[in-house]
Write a protein that holds these residues in place. Structure first.
Motif, PDB file in Angstrom:
ATOM      1  N   ILE A   1       7.971 -44.757 -63.528  1.00 17.35           N
ATOM      2  CA  ILE A   1       8.896 -44.912 -62.403  1.00 17.35           C
ATOM      3  C   ILE A   1       9.789 -43.685 -62.230  1.00 17.35           C
ATOM      4  CG2 ILE A   1      10.884 -46.247 -61.594  1.00 17.35           C
ATOM      5  CD1 ILE A   1       9.553 -48.707 -62.810  1.00 17.35           C
ATOM      6  N   ARG A   2      10.264 -43.105 -63.322  1.00 18.68           N
ATOM      7  CA  ARG A   2      11.291 -42.074 -63.235  1.00 18.68           C
ATOM      8  C   ARG A   2      10.771 -40.637 -63.208  1.00 18.68           C
ATOM      9  NH1 ARG A   2      15.918 -42.762 -61.498  1.00 18.68           N
ATOM     10  NH2 ARG A   2      16.782 -41.263 -62.932  1.00 18.68           N
ATOM     11  N   ARG A   3       9.595 -40.374 -63.699  1.00 17.67           N
ATOM     12  CA  ARG A   3       9.130 -38.988 -63.802  1.00 17.67           C
ATOM     13  C   ARG A   3       8.613 -38.463 -62.476  1.00 17.67           C
ATOM     14  NH1 ARG A   3      11.493 -36.977 -68.111  1.00 17.67           N
ATOM     15  NH2 ARG A   3      11.214 -38.330 -69.887  1.00 17.67           N
TER      16      ARG A   3
ATOM     17  N   VAL B   1       6.565 -47.805 -68.637  1.00 22.37           N
ATOM     18  CA  VAL B   1       6.925 -48.174 -67.258  1.00 22.37           C
ATOM     19  C   VAL B   1       8.077 -47.310 -66.765  1.00 22.37           C
ATOM     20  CG1 VAL B   1       7.904 -50.024 -65.842  1.00 22.37           C
ATOM     21  CG2 VAL B   1       6.026 -50.515 -67.400  1.00 22.37           C
ATOM     22  N   HIS B   2       9.067 -47.105 -67.629  1.00 16.07           N
ATOM     23  CA  HIS B   2      10.199 -46.236 -67.260  1.00 16.07           C
ATOM     24  C   HIS B   2       9.710 -44.822 -66.959  1.00 16.07           C
ATOM     25  CE1 HIS B   2      14.262 -44.669 -67.186  1.00 16.07           C
ATOM     26  NE2 HIS B   2      13.881 -43.737 -68.055  1.00 16.07           N
ATOM     27  N   GLY B   3       8.766 -44.332 -67.759  1.00 11.92           N
ATOM     28  CA  GLY B   3       8.223 -42.998 -67.522  1.00 11.92           C
ATOM     29  C   GLY B   3       7.458 -42.898 -66.219  1.00 11.92           C
TER      30      GLY B   3
ATOM     31  N   GLY C   1       7.638 -50.808 -72.160  1.00 12.31           N
ATOM     32  CA  GLY C   1       8.827 -50.571 -71.345  1.00 12.31           C
ATOM     33  C   GLY C   1       9.108 -49.091 -71.167  1.00 12.31           C
ATOM     34  N   LEU C   2       8.948 -48.311 -72.239  1.00 11.26           N
ATOM     35  CA  LEU C   2       9.125 -46.860 -72.122  1.00 11.26           C
ATOM     36  C   LEU C   2       8.075 -46.256 -71.198  1.00 11.26           C
ATOM     37  CD1 LEU C   2       9.945 -45.857 -75.795  1.00 11.26           C
ATOM     38  CD2 LEU C   2      11.459 -45.696 -73.820  1.00 11.26           C
TER      39      LEU C   2
END
Length: 119
Positions: free
Chosen positions: A22-24, A18-20, A15-16
């Motif tokens: 998408i957001r970076r 995927v978040h990285g 999850g971290l």
């Protein structure tokens, strides 16, 4: 040990990652997030191998299903994922460094798409 703990840790790592992704905006940080996701997959492979081996005690089967054999199929798959990750880092960093040399930036938002490139 319960296999729930490694699965939860792997889900959190994935999850971290995927978040990285998408957001970076920085391409190097996106590559690091992809590496985090691949490491989560490695953890799941090894944990699933241990769980399946402990569940197959007393079950006759092939050599790969024998819990007394020394070869761990989850570890072998994890090794292949590590090799894949090393190749991904090599190629990805080469592309990012070449783009940085050309444009002096590694922000993903500023990379023109193929139909937007004008020479």
């Amino acid at each position: 040990m319960h296999v729930t703990i490694p699965y939860v840790v792997a889900a959190a790592l994935f999850g971290l990652g995927v978040h990285g992704v998408i957001r970076r905006r920085n391409a190097i940080l996106v590559l690091m997030a992809v590496e985090l996701m691949l490491n989560a997959v490695n953890l799941i492979l090894v944990t699933a191998d241990v769980a399946v081996r402990s569940a197959l005690v007393g079950v006759p089967g092939e050599a790969w299903a024998n819990p007394n054999s020394q070869a761990g199929s989850g570890g072998v798959f994890a090794l292949f994922v590590i090799v894949l990750a090393a190749a991904e880092v090599g190629v990805g960093l080469a592309i990012v460094l070449q783009y940085y040399r050309m444009r002096k930036a590694v922000a993903i938002d500023e990379v023109p798409l193929a139909d937007e490139v004008q020479e």
